[in-house]
Design a protein around this motif. Sequence first.
Motif, mmCIF file in Angstrom:
data_model
loop_
_atom_site.group_PDB
_atom_site.id
_atom_site.type_symbol
_atom_site.label_atom_id
_atom_site.label_comp_id
_atom_site.label_asym_id
_atom_site.label_seq_id
_atom_site.Cartn_x
_atom_site.Cartn_y
_atom_site.Cartn_z
ATOM 1 N N GLY A 7 37.771 21.761 32.009
ATOM 2 C CA GLY A 7 37.270 22.357 33.241
ATOM 3 C C GLY A 7 38.365 23.002 34.069
ATOM 4 O O GLY A 7 38.212 24.117 34.567
ATOM 5 N N VAL A 8 39.489 22.290 34.206
ATOM 6 C CA VAL A 8 40.619 22.836 34.966
ATOM 7 C C VAL A 8 41.117 24.129 34.322
ATOM 8 O O VAL A 8 41.330 25.140 34.994
ATOM 9 N N CYS A 9 41.294 24.079 33.019
ATOM 10 C CA CYS A 9 41.831 25.250 32.308
ATOM 11 C C CYS A 9 40.842 26.410 32.302
ATOM 12 O O CYS A 9 41.246 27.572 32.384
ATOM 13 N N ALA A 10 39.556 26.109 32.222
ATOM 14 C CA ALA A 10 38.545 27.168 32.300
ATOM 15 C C ALA A 10 38.580 27.819 33.679
ATOM 16 O O ALA A 10 38.438 29.048 33.806
ATOM 17 N N GLY B 81 42.319 29.302 26.741
ATOM 18 C CA GLY B 81 41.641 29.967 27.856
ATOM 19 C C GLY B 81 42.243 31.330 28.142
ATOM 20 O O GLY B 81 41.522 32.279 28.441
ATOM 21 N N TYR B 82 43.572 31.429 28.054
ATOM 22 C CA TYR B 82 44.229 32.732 28.214
ATOM 23 C C TYR B 82 43.696 33.723 27.176
ATOM 24 O O TYR B 82 43.365 34.862 27.505
ATOM 25 N N LEU B 83 43.646 33.285 25.925
ATOM 26 C CA LEU B 83 43.185 34.173 24.850
ATOM 27 C C LEU B 83 41.739 34.606 25.079
ATOM 28 O O LEU B 83 41.395 35.776 24.905
ATOM 29 N N ARG B 84 40.886 33.661 25.475
ATOM 30 C CA ARG B 84 39.488 34.011 25.743
ATOM 31 C C ARG B 84 39.377 34.950 26.943
ATOM 32 O O ARG B 84 38.511 35.816 26.981
ATOM 33 N N SER B 85 40.267 34.774 27.921
ATOM 34 C CA SER B 85 40.262 35.653 29.099
ATOM 35 C C SER B 85 40.524 37.096 28.706
ATOM 36 O O SER B 85 40.063 38.026 29.374
#
Length: 200
Positions: free
Chosen positions: A63-66, A145-149
């Motif tokens: 959750g934090v990373c998302a 999360g960076y990659l998905r962003s």
Amino acid sequence: LTVGSPTGLILGFSLPLLLGMLFQQVYSLMDTIIVGRFLSVSALAAVGSTGSICFLIIGFCQGVCAGFSLPIAQRFGAKDEKYVGNAGIVSVIIAIIMTALTVLLCGHILTWMNTPGDIYDLAYQYLIVIFAGIPATILYNLLSGYLRSLGNSVIPVIFLIIAAVLNIGLDLLFILVFNMGVFGAAFATVLSQGVSGVLC
């Protein structure tokens, strides 16, 4: 993600996300299966008794990373990279605080959960390693999360699948060859999570 069929784009992006969530649970599931097959009933009960708190910690990290990945996605097009650095710094701080608190309170957490006395020591051995590995969990979730962003939801899942397979192999190695018991199962999980984070 702005060119092509919206339905196809959404499915192509979200299905790897769903697969990734399922593989996140493979770690604890495989630990439970391998411990149940090759160790004692008490060891199985100990690992099983920590499932809810492990799920809570992993869910918190996700959750934090998302949350960090949302402004990064918004700012990527504007070439504003400060969110990446800030998210990394805050993640390190959160990892240190979470790790310190959970490791220090591990025994109390098991007591609050009414862990039976006959499996308490084994549950502690397993849980303390999982708590000590929180930085590895945050590392994977932040970088994936960076990659998905940036629109890439496939690569993080590939790395997660590699880590899940590695976890199975390390579980068997640490338990069957090195006789490390539930400690080995937890260590395999943390080490595999760390590998997936480094790959990301």
